[in-house]
Write a protein that holds these residues in place. Structure first.
Motif, PDB file in Angstrom:
ATOM      1  N   PHE A 165      39.284  26.908  40.337  1.00  0.00           N
ATOM      2  CA  PHE A 165      37.938  27.165  40.847  1.00  0.00           C
ATOM      3  C   PHE A 165      36.937  26.474  39.943  1.00  0.00           C
ATOM      4  O   PHE A 165      37.237  26.100  38.809  1.00  0.00           O
ATOM      5  CB  PHE A 165      37.659  28.658  40.999  1.00  0.00           C
ATOM      6  N   ARG A 166      35.730  26.288  40.487  1.00  0.00           N
ATOM      7  CA  ARG A 166      34.723  25.473  39.816  1.00  0.00           C
ATOM      8  C   ARG A 166      33.532  26.320  39.394  1.00  0.00           C
ATOM      9  O   ARG A 166      33.024  27.133  40.163  1.00  0.00           O
ATOM     10  CB  ARG A 166      34.226  24.370  40.755  1.00  0.00           C
ATOM     11  N   VAL A 167      33.087  26.068  38.165  1.00  0.00           N
ATOM     12  CA  VAL A 167      31.847  26.638  37.654  1.00  0.00           C
ATOM     13  C   VAL A 167      30.891  25.479  37.423  1.00  0.00           C
ATOM     14  O   VAL A 167      31.271  24.454  36.845  1.00  0.00           O
ATOM     15  CB  VAL A 167      32.075  27.418  36.349  1.00  0.00           C
ATOM     16  N   GLY A 168      29.672  25.614  37.881  1.00  0.00           N
ATOM     17  CA  GLY A 168      28.683  24.561  37.707  1.00  0.00           C
ATOM     18  C   GLY A 168      27.763  24.852  36.536  1.00  0.00           C
ATOM     19  O   GLY A 168      27.272  25.980  36.388  1.00  0.00           O
ATOM     20  N   LEU A 169      27.543  23.862  35.698  1.00  0.00           N
ATOM     21  CA  LEU A 169      26.608  23.964  34.577  1.00  0.00           C
ATOM     22  C   LEU A 169      25.472  22.991  34.821  1.00  0.00           C
ATOM     23  O   LEU A 169      25.702  21.812  35.123  1.00  0.00           O
ATOM     24  CB  LEU A 169      27.312  23.610  33.268  1.00  0.00           C
ATOM     25  N   THR A 170      24.249  23.474  34.687  1.00  0.00           N
ATOM     26  CA  THR A 170      23.099  22.595  34.885  1.00  0.00           C
ATOM     27  C   THR A 170      21.982  22.967  33.918  1.00  0.00           C
ATOM     28  O   THR A 170      22.053  23.977  33.202  1.00  0.00           O
ATOM     29  CB  THR A 170      22.619  22.634  36.345  1.00  0.00           C
ATOM     30  N   GLY A 171      20.963  22.152  33.928  1.00  0.00           N
ATOM     31  CA  GLY A 171      19.800  22.349  33.069  1.00  0.00           C
ATOM     32  C   GLY A 171      18.943  21.107  33.160  1.00  0.00           C
ATOM     33  O   GLY A 171      19.446  20.019  33.472  1.00  0.00           O
ATOM     34  N   GLY A 172      17.671  21.246  32.892  1.00  0.00           N
ATOM     35  CA  GLY A 172      16.783  20.090  32.947  1.00  0.00           C
ATOM     36  C   GLY A 172      17.090  19.100  31.842  1.00  0.00           C
ATOM     37  O   GLY A 172      17.793  19.415  30.865  1.00  0.00           O
ATOM     38  N   ILE A 173      16.581  17.892  31.980  1.00  0.00           N
ATOM     39  CA  ILE A 173      16.764  16.877  30.953  1.00  0.00           C
ATOM     40  C   ILE A 173      16.276  17.425  29.610  1.00  0.00           C
ATOM     41  O   ILE A 173      15.210  18.038  29.521  1.00  0.00           O
ATOM     42  CB  ILE A 173      16.017  15.579  31.344  1.00  0.00           C
ATOM     43  N   GLY A 174      17.086  17.243  28.564  1.00  0.00           N
ATOM     44  CA  GLY A 174      16.708  17.720  27.240  1.00  0.00           C
ATOM     45  C   GLY A 174      16.944  19.195  27.009  1.00  0.00           C
ATOM     46  O   GLY A 174      16.576  19.719  25.953  1.00  0.00           O
ATOM     47  N   SER A 175      17.592  19.870  27.940  1.00  0.00           N
ATOM     48  CA  SER A 175      17.809  21.315  27.773  1.00  0.00           C
ATOM     49  C   SER A 175      18.934  21.634  26.800  1.00  0.00           C
ATOM     50  O   SER A 175      19.010  22.759  26.280  1.00  0.00           O
ATOM     51  CB  SER A 175      18.130  21.955  29.129  1.00  0.00           C
ATOM     52  N   THR A 213       9.638  21.799  25.205  1.00  0.00           N
ATOM     53  CA  THR A 213      10.781  21.510  24.338  1.00  0.00           C
ATOM     54  C   THR A 213      11.631  20.395  24.938  1.00  0.00           C
ATOM     55  O   THR A 213      12.090  19.496  24.218  1.00  0.00           O
ATOM     56  CB  THR A 213      11.628  22.778  24.140  1.00  0.00           C
ATOM     57  N   GLN A 214      11.844  20.426  26.248  1.00  0.00           N
ATOM     58  CA  GLN A 214      12.570  19.339  26.912  1.00  0.00           C
ATOM     59  C   GLN A 214      11.910  18.000  26.614  1.00  0.00           C
ATOM     60  O   GLN A 214      12.574  17.026  26.257  1.00  0.00           O
ATOM     61  CB  GLN A 214      12.572  19.541  28.434  1.00  0.00           C
ATOM     62  N   ILE A 215      10.586  17.956  26.780  1.00  0.00           N
ATOM     63  CA  ILE A 215       9.849  16.700  26.609  1.00  0.00           C
ATOM     64  C   ILE A 215      10.021  16.174  25.189  1.00  0.00           C
ATOM     65  O   ILE A 215      10.335  14.995  24.975  1.00  0.00           O
ATOM     66  CB  ILE A 215       8.359  16.909  26.944  1.00  0.00           C
ATOM     67  N   GLN A 216       9.827  17.054  24.206  1.00  0.00           N
ATOM     68  CA  GLN A 216       9.907  16.615  22.810  1.00  0.00           C
ATOM     69  C   GLN A 216      11.310  16.161  22.443  1.00  0.00           C
ATOM     70  O   GLN A 216      11.482  15.169  21.717  1.00  0.00           O
ATOM     71  CB  GLN A 216       9.455  17.761  21.886  1.00  0.00           C
ATOM     72  N   ARG A 217      12.329  16.846  22.952  1.00  0.00           N
ATOM     73  CA  ARG A 217      13.709  16.455  22.644  1.00  0.00           C
ATOM     74  C   ARG A 217      14.037  15.076  23.215  1.00  0.00           C
ATOM     75  O   ARG A 217      14.659  14.250  22.544  1.00  0.00           O
ATOM     76  CB  ARG A 217      14.687  17.493  23.213  1.00  0.00           C
ATOM     77  N   VAL A 218      13.630  14.830  24.455  1.00  0.00           N
ATOM     78  CA  VAL A 218      13.973  13.552  25.081  1.00  0.00           C
ATOM     79  C   VAL A 218      13.180  12.409  24.439  1.00  0.00           C
ATOM     80  O   VAL A 218      13.708  11.310  24.248  1.00  0.00           O
ATOM     81  CB  VAL A 218      13.745  13.608  26.605  1.00  0.00           C
ATOM     82  N   MET A 219      11.930  12.658  24.095  1.00  0.00           N
ATOM     83  CA  MET A 219      11.157  11.629  23.402  1.00  0.00           C
ATOM     84  C   MET A 219      11.826  11.254  22.085  1.00  0.00           C
ATOM     85  O   MET A 219      11.933  10.066  21.746  1.00  0.00           O
ATOM     86  CB  MET A 219       9.729  12.124  23.161  1.00  0.00           C
ATOM     87  N   ARG A 249      15.060  11.779  21.254  1.00  0.00           N
ATOM     88  CA  ARG A 249      16.428  11.282  21.466  1.00  0.00           C
ATOM     89  C   ARG A 249      16.450   9.877  22.060  1.00  0.00           C
ATOM     90  O   ARG A 249      17.211   9.019  21.633  1.00  0.00           O
ATOM     91  CB  ARG A 249      17.165  12.250  22.394  1.00  0.00           C
ATOM     92  N   ASN A 250      15.620   9.633  23.069  1.00  0.00           N
ATOM     93  CA  ASN A 250      15.681   8.381  23.830  1.00  0.00           C
ATOM     94  C   ASN A 250      14.630   7.359  23.416  1.00  0.00           C
ATOM     95  O   ASN A 250      14.689   6.211  23.861  1.00  0.00           O
ATOM     96  CB  ASN A 250      15.517   8.666  25.328  1.00  0.00           C
ATOM     97  N   GLY A 251      13.645   7.812  22.648  1.00  0.00           N
ATOM     98  CA  GLY A 251      12.551   6.907  22.313  1.00  0.00           C
ATOM     99  C   GLY A 251      11.619   6.654  23.479  1.00  0.00           C
ATOM    100  O   GLY A 251      10.910   5.645  23.508  1.00  0.00           O
ATOM    101  N   TRP A 252      11.626   7.562  24.465  1.00  0.00           N
ATOM    102  CA  TRP A 252      10.777   7.402  25.637  1.00  0.00           C
ATOM    103  C   TRP A 252       9.369   7.900  25.343  1.00  0.00           C
ATOM    104  O   TRP A 252       9.139   8.715  24.457  1.00  0.00           O
ATOM    105  CB  TRP A 252      11.339   8.199  26.809  1.00  0.00           C
ATOM    106  N   SER A 253       8.420   7.436  26.143  1.00  0.00           N
ATOM    107  CA  SER A 253       7.071   7.990  26.101  1.00  0.00           C
ATOM    108  C   SER A 253       7.050   9.331  26.839  1.00  0.00           C
ATOM    109  O   SER A 253       7.970   9.634  27.620  1.00  0.00           O
ATOM    110  CB  SER A 253       6.085   7.035  26.779  1.00  0.00           C
ATOM    111  N   ARG A 254       6.011  10.085  26.604  1.00  0.00           N
ATOM    112  CA  ARG A 254       5.861  11.358  27.321  1.00  0.00           C
ATOM    113  C   ARG A 254       5.825  11.120  28.831  1.00  0.00           C
ATOM    114  O   ARG A 254       6.404  11.881  29.608  1.00  0.00           O
ATOM    115  CB  ARG A 254       4.579  12.044  26.844  1.00  0.00           C
TER     116      ARG A 254
END
Length: 201
Positions: free
Chosen positions: A7-17, A141-147, A149-154
């Motif tokens: 059986f399958r369990v799904g894991l999800t979360g927004g970018i940077g979660s 927190t998602q925004i700050q983590r991805v910035m 980690r990835n070097g992206w702009s806000r």
């Protein structure tokens, strides 16, 4: 579902979660984990099964010099135009589903974890899952983590988040929530263990 397949369990979360970190913790318990993003990268990488359709739909500029999908070029197109995004998803997602189906059915484990960034957006996935687990943190927190980690702009991070479910929408479908806000690795690990124990896993 066939009783002979996991059986399958799904894991999800927004970018940077922190979803990938949680998936790794569960994988370390010996649970097979299927990462939809990794599979999508494989079918759009050099020699990938989705490349002919991508080239036909998006043109020669969609393929980079190495012969893989040009991610920067495609990212710019799909984030600016919902029609383009849906066209890409219509090419890539069936391959991802097919490969996950094949690999899941070949497993001997009692259950598997599907790491699905767009689980909330897909009724098809949700119908195939016994439970949905959501990794959760504040949107800032998602925004700050991805910035970091990835070097992206806000603005780049916000452009991705705009095409994902909101935090509230993800929480609304959760059978369990794994908090990843203001916690250290040990506390996150304990939260994962608590969820596994709660579901008898």
């Amino acid at each position: 579902m066939n009783a002979n397949i996991p059986f399958r369990v799904g894991l999800t979360g927004g970018i940077g979660s922190g979803k990938s970190t949680v998936a790794s913790l569960i994988r370390n318990r010996g649970v097979p984990v299927f990462d939809a993003d990794a599979i999508a990268r494989s079918v759009t990488g050099v020699g990938g099964a989705a490349l002919p359709a991508i080239r036909e739909r998006f043109g020669p500029l969609s393929i980079d010099a190495a012969g893989a999908m040009d991610r920067d070029h495609i990212r710019q197109r799909v984030f600016q135009d919902a029609t383009e995004r849906r066209a890409l998803e219509a090419i890539v997602h069936p391959w991802v589903r097919q490969l996950i189906d094949e690999q899941t059915q070949a497993c001997q484990a009692p259950w598997v974890l599907l790491d699905l960034p767009l689980l909330c957006e897909s009724q098809d996935w949700r119908r195939q899952l016994r439970w949905v687990w959501v990794v959760d943190c504040d949107e800032e927190t998602q925004i700050q983590r991805v910035m970091a980690r990835n070097g992206w702009s806000r603005e780049q991070v916000l452009a991705v988040m705009k095409h994902q479910c909101t935090r509230q929408q993800r929480l609304a479908i959760a059978d369990a929530v794994i908090p990843n806000e203001g916690v250290d690795f040990a506390a996150l690990t304990q939260s994962v263990e608590s969820v596994l124990n709660r579901f008898g896993l």
